[in-house]
Design an enzyme around this catalytic site. Structure first.
Site, PDB file in Angstrom:
ATOM      1  CB  CYS A 231       6.369   2.422  -5.782  1.00 51.96           C
ATOM      2  SG  CYS A 231       7.458   3.747  -5.278  1.00 51.96           S
TER       3      CYS A 231
ATOM      4  CB  CYS B 219      14.076   2.649  -3.342  1.00 54.84           C
ATOM      5  SG  CYS B 219      13.073   1.281  -3.934  1.00 54.84           S
TER       6      CYS B 219
HETATM    7 FE1  FES Z   1       9.213   2.710  -4.503  1.00 57.19          FE
HETATM    8 FE2  FES Z   1      10.873   1.602  -2.931  1.00 57.19          FE
HETATM    9  S1  FES Z   1       9.306   0.610  -4.002  1.00 57.19           S
HETATM   10  S2  FES Z   1      10.635   3.707  -3.264  1.00 57.19           S
END
Ligand code: FES
Length: 152
Positions: free
Chosen positions: A38, A108
């Protein structure tokens, strides 16, 4: 813990009013980790006294709402704890303290756990000590990289 599909009140609270945002000058340990998928990045600063107690914890996160909420909660959970106790602040503990996270956001919270570990590792290296059960940080990022100033 039951599976949740939305952000809890606590997650929203820590996202909107994150605790302990910032840096610590001359921190005892600093850890920066990132998630390659991400692209989110988290930096954790720990101030640890001679007794091995975490006196202060601050963070900077360039990432999603859950990453901000989990870093905020992680700093709250490690403050006032011993190094050994801080090591036990897992992503599960952070998630529980936030009343859960949607499954797609679990990674996360993992970033928060890894950031704590990376900061503890840095502290241990600086002081030439070994913290039982602490492994070298994963997803460690070059400390000189000024991610949060260049990130979009
Ligand atoms: Fe990657 Fe939240 S979407 S840390």
């Amino acid at each position: 813990m039951s599976q949740v599909t939305e952000y809890s009140e606590k997650v929203m609270d820590h996202f909107r009013n994150p605790r302990n945002v910032g840096e610590i000058d001359d921190a005892s340990g600093v850890g920066t980790v990132g998630n390659a998928k991400c692209g989110d990045i988290m930096r954790m600063y720990l101030d640890i006294d001679d007794q091995g107690i975490v006196r202060d914890a601050k963070f900077k996160t360039f990432g999603c709402g859950a990453a901000i909420a989990t870093s905020s909660m992680a700093t709250e959970l490690v403050r006032g704890r011993t190094v050994e106790e801080a090591l036990k602040v897992t992503n599960k503990a952070v998630m529980e303290a936030l009343d859960g996270l949607p499954p797609v956001k679990v990674h996360c919270s993992l970033l928060a756990e890894q950031a704590i570990h990376a900061a503890l590792w840095d502290y241990a290296e600086k002081n030439g000590i070994k913290i039982e059960g602490l492994k070298p940080p994963v997803n460690d990022i070059d400390e000189t990289e000024e991610f949060y100033q260049t990130g979009g």
